[in-house]
Design an enzyme around this catalytic site. Sequence first.
Site, short mmCIF file in Angstrom:
data_model
loop_
_atom_site.label_atom_id
_atom_site.label_comp_id
_atom_site.label_asym_id
_atom_site.label_seq_id
_atom_site.Cartn_x
_atom_site.Cartn_y
_atom_site.Cartn_z
N CYS A 191 0.84 -1.19 0.00
CA CYS A 191 0.00 0.00 0.00
C CYS A 191 0.88 1.25 0.00
O CYS A 191 1.78 1.38 0.83
CB CYS A 191 -0.91 0.00 1.23
SG CYS A 191 -1.93 1.47 1.38
N CYS A 229 -7.21 -1.29 1.42
CA CYS A 229 -6.13 -1.72 2.29
C CYS A 229 -6.72 -2.00 3.67
O CYS A 229 -7.45 -1.16 4.22
CB CYS A 229 -5.06 -0.62 2.39
SG CYS A 229 -3.80 -0.97 3.64
N CYS A 259 -8.07 -5.94 -9.78
CA CYS A 259 -7.66 -4.89 -10.70
C CYS A 259 -7.32 -3.65 -9.87
O CYS A 259 -8.21 -2.95 -9.39
CB CYS A 259 -8.81 -4.62 -11.67
SG CYS A 259 -8.40 -3.55 -13.04
#
Length: 161
Positions: free
Chosen positions: A77, A125, A148
């Site tokens: 992330c 996340c 995606c």
Amino acid sequence: MQTDRRTFLAATTLGALTAACGGGPAEAAQRFPLTLSDAEWRKRLSPAAYNVLRKEGTERPYSSPLNKEHRAGTFACAGCGLPLFSAKTKFESSTGWPSFYQPLGNAVAIRSDRTLGMLRTEVLCRRCGGHLGHVFDDGPRPTGKRYCMNGVAMTFRPGVA
């Protein structure tokens, strides 16, 4: 108090998808372990990353250098550094965004996304709640999933993953 789309959706997760057993994506919760103010997120992130991670934007297809990243390593992330995907699960989807067939265990949360007049599954996340992209049921084996992801929402760490 003004409520933005992210806060509203997090507070009203009606119809949120339930996590699969055994380390699958968690259902998105209202609160995330890492919470920063909007000003702190703006300071921490580039404008493009802020738009995607905090405002649920989408980068232009084929604009991310991570599309061409094929080394061994981990995609994390861009907001909090949590490892999200192993490079071993990356595949070429020809969609214009980095795609993976499986996240790392306990890395992402999912919730229903009814924007754009359709039902999609949003991927966040798990640590900071940053918007990463969406997951679809048209991926390769072994999962049949296509995560995606927006490349600007991630960083890449080369090495064994």
